[in-house]
Design a protein around this motif. Structure first.
Motif, PDB file in Angstrom:
ATOM      1  N   GLU A 101      -1.802 -21.514  -1.220  1.00  0.00           N
ATOM      2  CA  GLU A 101      -3.129 -21.056  -0.813  1.00  0.00           C
ATOM      3  C   GLU A 101      -3.628 -21.902   0.352  1.00  0.00           C
ATOM      4  N   SER A 125     -17.575 -14.004   5.148  1.00  0.00           N
ATOM      5  CA  SER A 125     -16.404 -13.265   4.672  1.00  0.00           C
ATOM      6  C   SER A 125     -15.158 -14.140   4.679  1.00  0.00           C
ATOM      7  N   PHE A 126     -15.056 -15.051   5.660  1.00  0.00           N
ATOM      8  CA  PHE A 126     -13.889 -15.930   5.715  1.00  0.00           C
ATOM      9  C   PHE A 126     -13.892 -16.908   4.545  1.00  0.00           C
ATOM     10  N   GLU A 128     -15.407 -16.651   1.734  1.00  0.00           N
ATOM     11  CA  GLU A 128     -15.230 -15.942   0.462  1.00  0.00           C
ATOM     12  C   GLU A 128     -13.754 -15.653   0.211  1.00  0.00           C
ATOM     13  N   ARG A 129     -13.043 -15.343   1.273  1.00  0.00           N
ATOM     14  CA  ARG A 129     -11.622 -15.023   1.136  1.00  0.00           C
ATOM     15  C   ARG A 129     -10.776 -16.276   0.951  1.00  0.00           C
ATOM     16  N   TYR A 130     -11.190 -17.386   1.590  1.00  0.00           N
ATOM     17  CA  TYR A 130     -10.415 -18.631   1.524  1.00  0.00           C
ATOM     18  C   TYR A 130     -11.316 -19.765   1.027  1.00  0.00           C
ATOM     19  N   PRO A 131     -11.589 -19.808  -0.257  1.00  0.00           N
ATOM     20  CA  PRO A 131     -12.561 -20.774  -0.798  1.00  0.00           C
ATOM     21  C   PRO A 131     -12.121 -22.232  -0.706  1.00  0.00           C
ATOM     22  N   LYS A 292      -3.991 -22.909   7.409  1.00  0.00           N
ATOM     23  CA  LYS A 292      -5.446 -22.751   7.508  1.00  0.00           C
ATOM     24  C   LYS A 292      -5.840 -22.250   8.899  1.00  0.00           C
ATOM     25  N   VAL A 295      -4.668 -18.389   9.321  1.00  0.00           N
ATOM     26  CA  VAL A 295      -5.496 -17.377   8.662  1.00  0.00           C
ATOM     27  C   VAL A 295      -6.848 -17.237   9.357  1.00  0.00           C
ATOM     28  N   HIS A 299      -8.217 -13.843  10.963  1.00  0.00           N
ATOM     29  CA  HIS A 299      -9.548 -13.341  10.595  1.00  0.00           C
ATOM     30  C   HIS A 299     -10.320 -12.909  11.842  1.00  0.00           C
ATOM     31  N   ASP A 302      -8.810  -9.676  13.282  1.00  0.00           N
ATOM     32  CA  ASP A 302      -9.234  -8.508  12.505  1.00  0.00           C
ATOM     33  C   ASP A 302     -10.671  -8.117  12.842  1.00  0.00           C
TER      34      ASP A 302
END
Length: 312
Positions: A101, A125-126, A128-131, A292, A295, A299, A302
């Motif tokens: 992760e 949103s970032f 939340e997706r990658y806590p 890290k 991603v 993000h 996207d």
């Protein structure tokens, strides 16, 4: 000969145990100590070294009844082995990270105008997706040296990026000439770009009270010389001055498209905007990009995929 050597080193990748055994012998000074380090029998270490010597057609270790010594060829081969094993180690670490992760602190630098408009919709949103990732933003108009300040990534709006950076293009940065209805009511509407020379044009990042605005005329980029009574390098103050009817402004369309859509600002010459810079995410060159960072870049890509809303 050079090609043969490269082929030998490529084939060595299939024999990592032999390479590790040889390195252990050089660093420990004996087959028995190398075997102890690698948890194998000394005879196995000896077989690995003999295998390598046969492969390269040369003696790596000079053996005697009392001690071992490394030949000149062995020293050169040892240096190459360290490079190969380091690359293998980095590759293994990268593959392992792909299965883990994303986590850790990500240090980012970004300009104030981009930060003020885009970050509020990108950050929640970032995270939340990658806590397990924490974001550390340095918001500044200055171009921060990424390596000197240990910055992982930067978001830049530029037409000429610094050398030595890897850049991912996110979107074009089209600039709009805009004015408030109050200004038009008081001073009139410019009909052509050259009419701007007779209006109060608000300036940014200029050393004097004059500037050059670039606009398209019949598909050709033309320069319009403008001047005004306000020079300011703060995006919010600049934008508010336009809204208040102080003068005509020229700034990135993503900063004003909402005000244009709801009628608080009028876009002048909407088909004549020039794209002379782009929005990029950049990072220093490196062999293995941390997960890290990857991603975060994905993000952003996207978020900016397709036609940006301010250009629709």
């Amino acid at each position: 000969m050079k090609g043969d050597v490269k082929n030998i080193y490529r084939s060595m990748l299939d024999n990592l145990s032999a390479l590790r055994a040889f390195v252990a012998v050089v660093e420990s000074g004996s087959f028995s100590e190398a075997g102890y380090r690698l948890n194998v029998m000394p005879s196995t270490i000896s077989k690995h070294v003999s295998f390598l010597e046969e492969k390269i057609h040369g003696q790596l270790i000079v053996r005697s009844t009392k001690h071992l010594s490394v030949s000149e060829l062995g020293r050169r081969f040892y240096d190459r082995c360290l490079i190969i094993l380091k690359e293998v180690e980095e590759t293994e670490a990268e593959m392992l990270e792909y299965q883990m992760e994303p986590q850790g602190k990500l240090r980012i630098t970004v300009g104030p105008s981009f930060a003020g408009y885009h970050l509020p919709r990108l950050i929640p949103s970032f995270l939340e997706r990658y806590p397990k990732i924490s974001l550390d933003f340095r918001v500044t108009p200055e171009l921060v040296d990424l390596i000197d300040h240990s910055i992982d990534v930067a978001i830049r709006i530029s037409s000429n990026l610094e050398p030595g950076l890897i850049a991912v293009k996110l979107a074009p940065n089209i600039r709009s000439v805009c004015v408030s209805p109050a200004y038009v009511e008081k001073f009139g509407m410019p009909a052509e770009p050259r009419d701007l020379e007779n209006h109060n044009c608000l300036l940014t990042n200029e050393a004097s009270s004059t500037a050059k605005w670039r606009l398209l005329q019949d598909g050709v980029e033309n320069v319009v010389h403008v001047s005004g009574n306000l020079v300011v390098n703060h995006g919010d103050i600049y934008k508010q001055a336009i809204l208040d009817g102080v003068g005509i402004g020229h700034l990135s369309r993503y900063l004003v498209y909402q005000e244009i859509n709801d009628g608080r600002l009028i876009e002048l010459f909407p088909d004549r905007g020039v794209v002379n810079s782009f929005i990029y995410v950049v990072y220093p060159q490196r062999r293995n990009l941390p997960l890290k960072t990857r991603v975060f870049i994905d993000h952003l890509r996207d978020a900016f995929r397709g036609t940006p809303e301010w250009m629709a």
